[in-house]
Enzyme design. Structure first.
Site, PDB file in Angstrom:
ATOM      1  N   SER A 187     -12.374   6.836  16.308  1.00  0.00           N
ATOM      2  CA  SER A 187     -12.098   7.199  14.921  1.00  0.00           C
ATOM      3  C   SER A 187     -10.628   7.506  14.674  1.00  0.00           C
ATOM      4  O   SER A 187     -10.030   7.036  13.696  1.00  0.00           O
ATOM      5  CB  SER A 187     -12.950   8.409  14.529  1.00  0.00           C
ATOM      6  OG  SER A 187     -14.321   8.131  14.679  1.00  0.00           O
ATOM      7  N   LYS A 218     -26.440  11.108  16.854  1.00  0.00           N
ATOM      8  CA  LYS A 218     -26.954  12.484  16.948  1.00  0.00           C
ATOM      9  C   LYS A 218     -27.565  12.924  15.618  1.00  0.00           C
ATOM     10  O   LYS A 218     -28.672  13.475  15.566  1.00  0.00           O
ATOM     11  CB  LYS A 218     -25.800  13.409  17.353  1.00  0.00           C
ATOM     12  CG  LYS A 218     -26.115  14.897  17.419  1.00  0.00           C
ATOM     13  CD  LYS A 218     -25.824  15.612  16.101  1.00  0.00           C
ATOM     14  CE  LYS A 218     -24.413  15.468  15.624  1.00  0.00           C
ATOM     15  NZ  LYS A 218     -23.442  16.211  16.406  1.00  0.00           N
ATOM     16  N   PRO A 269     -26.678  24.332  38.131  1.00  0.00           N
ATOM     17  CA  PRO A 269     -27.491  23.368  38.878  1.00  0.00           C
ATOM     18  C   PRO A 269     -27.031  23.269  40.331  1.00  0.00           C
ATOM     19  O   PRO A 269     -25.844  23.434  40.634  1.00  0.00           O
ATOM     20  CB  PRO A 269     -27.232  22.057  38.130  1.00  0.00           C
ATOM     21  CG  PRO A 269     -25.850  22.221  37.573  1.00  0.00           C
ATOM     22  CD  PRO A 269     -25.750  23.680  37.200  1.00  0.00           C
ATOM     23  N   LEU A 305     -13.269  17.029  17.118  1.00  0.00           N
ATOM     24  CA  LEU A 305     -14.065  16.661  15.957  1.00  0.00           C
ATOM     25  C   LEU A 305     -13.525  15.376  15.348  1.00  0.00           C
ATOM     26  O   LEU A 305     -12.305  15.217  15.189  1.00  0.00           O
ATOM     27  CB  LEU A 305     -14.035  17.775  14.898  1.00  0.00           C
ATOM     28  CG  LEU A 305     -14.589  19.129  15.341  1.00  0.00           C
ATOM     29  CD1 LEU A 305     -14.246  20.199  14.317  1.00  0.00           C
ATOM     30  CD2 LEU A 305     -16.107  19.042  15.522  1.00  0.00           C
ATOM     31  N   SER A 318     -22.987  30.329  31.226  1.00  0.00           N
ATOM     32  CA  SER A 318     -22.369  31.600  30.821  1.00  0.00           C
ATOM     33  C   SER A 318     -22.964  32.059  29.497  1.00  0.00           C
ATOM     34  O   SER A 318     -23.852  32.900  29.473  1.00  0.00           O
ATOM     35  CB  SER A 318     -20.848  31.448  30.727  1.00  0.00           C
ATOM     36  OG  SER A 318     -20.503  30.360  29.879  1.00  0.00           O
ATOM     37  N   GLY A 337     -15.660   3.937  19.156  1.00  0.00           N
ATOM     38  CA  GLY A 337     -15.484   5.219  19.817  1.00  0.00           C
ATOM     39  C   GLY A 337     -16.750   6.039  19.937  1.00  0.00           C
ATOM     40  O   GLY A 337     -17.859   5.592  19.623  1.00  0.00           O
ATOM     41  N   GLU A 397     -25.886  29.546  -2.352  1.00  0.00           N
ATOM     42  CA  GLU A 397     -25.556  30.666  -3.238  1.00  0.00           C
ATOM     43  C   GLU A 397     -25.557  32.007  -2.509  1.00  0.00           C
ATOM     44  O   GLU A 397     -25.005  32.989  -3.010  1.00  0.00           O
ATOM     45  CB  GLU A 397     -26.548  30.733  -4.401  1.00  0.00           C
ATOM     46  CG  GLU A 397     -27.930  31.227  -3.997  1.00  0.00           C
ATOM     47  CD  GLU A 397     -28.850  31.487  -5.187  1.00  0.00           C
ATOM     48  OE1 GLU A 397     -28.367  32.019  -6.211  1.00  0.00           O
ATOM     49  OE2 GLU A 397     -30.048  31.159  -5.077  1.00  0.00           O
TER      50      GLU A 397
END
Length: 528
Positions: free
Chosen positions: A53, A98, A286, A371, A255, A88, A506
């Protein structure tokens, strides 16, 4: 007129005035292929390494201002062998698939709830997801976006090179194509936009038997009982939609969940997931993943506090233990780029590296929000600075985001912890409330985790530092308020804003109880 067009025009006029016709024709031909600058002759004004992107946004904006641009993009298959097309992470194995999986999960819940509204639907026990149909629909959409992206590059006359790019020197890039051949090109400016890929922990069986977010959206078989290792936003989102689709999900939390987010809100998100059936093992890491004769996977993990070890058998183990930047393959030392951290990320506060004409945007940057909209906006602004003499730099503060868990979490600005750390507890005021979404009245749904808060300066005019919302359509709710935060929103202005009733958005306009007051933040009614 852009700097490229002016440069080309100037050189064209010089060539046209030449007294040597053959040289004039040859030079004009070469001018159409290469751009001349004060630094020498290059094939392109801009080469973008990475077709995600951020890189694509930068490339398209550069072309809009007259630059000659090439985009290099190549997807190395995941350990499972998954690969994808141009666009990408976001388009192929991130935000878009997702959100589609999340929407599928929400629709499943809505079907069950429709009975309470009078809809006659099959027995709930007969309602189930067809995983193959879901993944086919998701992949068909992604492929259509891949195609549109390639057509867009062609229409804009951006050269797309399906090759793995690396530096030969500061202005020269060598692309290794799919057939193993090499293509060399030069560029006056280079933008690194290679993003990142999922990290696999160094334990037996991780690479051999486990999947990641690179694989889940095109998985050829239903995932079944799934262990998700990691409790960042990717791990929780995957566990959330898998559980809602009917596949048992267990999460290992090393954590804290949603590290870097407001932890009170993170606890509400995980509490909601637990109430819906997702299992959490806290303070666990793991140890190994073993494939059994049945084809199932036996996973072992250890509690870091007690040392106790546990194991269970799963159909799928999904690794969501973070991501690493794809910079090792770039041969950055050849270009002189030295601002690379231990994680492989590039330190470039204004997107410019230590080499003046080499830049970076997107997830490859150290300390920047990972992001898609951030990468896109930063890429466009960078192109405008390079080719249109624009002065604007990317503002990385107060960037809104949403975690698409079953009950969504949207936020913008500082968390409560970050505000207290920056200003001190006495200088921060937190307004908060629980609320009752109208959508949850019929049928009676759990509202214990529907909560929002505004983190503000305590001193007048009480500028809002952060807004946090857990509830339905959190992304839609928080987007508008993000603009208000950018404009310096205060609590007085927020309280004097008339809300749209009945909506969940609201609820921000009705905040009036502070944590400091100790008063009950629960509403008396839907209109209180």
């Amino acid at each position: 007129m852009s700097y490229v067009n002016m440069t080309m025009l100037s050189n064209f006029l010089k060539i046209s005035n030449s007294n040597r016709p053959l040289q004039r024709i040859e030079s004009i031909f070469l001018l159409t292929r290469r751009t001349f600058s004060s630094h020498g002759t290059f094939d392109y004004d801009l080469a973008v390494i990475g077709g995600g992107s951020g890189g694509l946004a930068c490339a398209k904006e550069a072309v809009n201002h007259g630059a000659k641009v090439a985009v290099l993009d190549y997807v190395t298959p995941s350990p499972l062998g998954t690969k994808w097309g141009l666009g990408g992470t976001c388009v192929n194995v991130g935000c878009i698939p997702k959100k589609l999986m999340h929407q599928a999960a929400l629709l499943g819940e809505s079907i069950h709830e429709a009975v309470s509204y009078g809809w006659e639907v099959p027995s709930p026990k007969d309602i189930k997801i067809n995983w193959t149909s879901l993944t086919e629909a998701v992949q068909n959409h992604i492929k259509s976006v891949n195609w549109v992206t390639r057509v867009d590059l062609r229409d804009k006359k951006i050269e797309y090179i399906n090759g793995l790019g690396e530096f030969k020197d500061a202005h020269t890039i060598v692309a290794t194509l799919k057939n193993g051949s090499k293509k060399e090109l030069t560029a006056k400016n280079v933008v690194i936009a290679v993003g990142g890929r999922p990290h696999y922990p160094d334990i037996p069986g991780a690479l051999e038997y486990c999947i990641s977010s690179d694989d889940i959206f095109s998985l050829s078989y239903p995932p079944g009982k799934t262990l998700v290792v990691g409790a960042g936003y990717i791990g929780l989102e995957c566990a959330g939609f898998l559980n809602s689709l009917g596949y048992s999900a267990t999460v290992l939390v090393r954590s804290v969940p949603l590290r870097g987010f407001d932890q009170q809100m993170a606890q509400l998100v995980t509490a909601e997931m637990e109430e819906r059936g997702v299992r959490f093992h806290h303070k666990c890491v793991p140890l190994s993943v073993e494939k059994l004769e049945s084809g199932q996977l036996k996973a072992r993990w250890q509690n870091t506090d007690t040392g106790e070890q546990s194991e269970d058998v799963f159909d799928t183990v999904l690794m969501a233990t973070g991501r690493y930047a794809l910079t090792k393959a770039l041969n950055l030392p050849a270009a002189g780029v030295t601002v690379v951290t231990e994680s492989g990320k590039i330190s470039a506060p204004t997107e410019q590296t230590n080499v003046g004409h080499i830049f970076a945007v997107g997830d490859v940057l150290e300390g920047r929000p990972e992001l898609t909209p951030v990468a896109i906006h930063a890429g466009r602004l960078l192109a405008r600075r390079l080719f249109a003499a624009a002065p604007h730099h990317m503002d990385y503060d107060n960037v809104a985001t949403t975690v698409f868990t079953p009950l969504e979490y949207g936020c913008v600005g500082l968390s409560e912890e970050a505000a207290v750390a920056r200003l001190g507890e006495d200088a921060v005021e937190v307004y908060h409330a629980y609320y009752k979404p109208t959508e949850f009245f019929i049928p009676q749904r759990n509202i214990r985790n529907c909560y929002l808060k505004a983190v503000a300066e305590r001193a007048p005019p009480q500028q809002v530092l952060g807004l946090h919302f857990v509830g339905p359509v959190a992304g839609e709710v928080i987007q508008g308020f993000a603009a208000a935060i950018k404009c310096g929103l205060t609590m007085e202005q927020l309280m004097n804003t008339v809300g749209i009733h009945p909506t969940v958005a609201e609820e921000f306009t009705r905040l009036n109880i502070t944590k400091r007051s100790g008063k009950d933040p629960n509403p008396a009614s839907c209109c209180s």
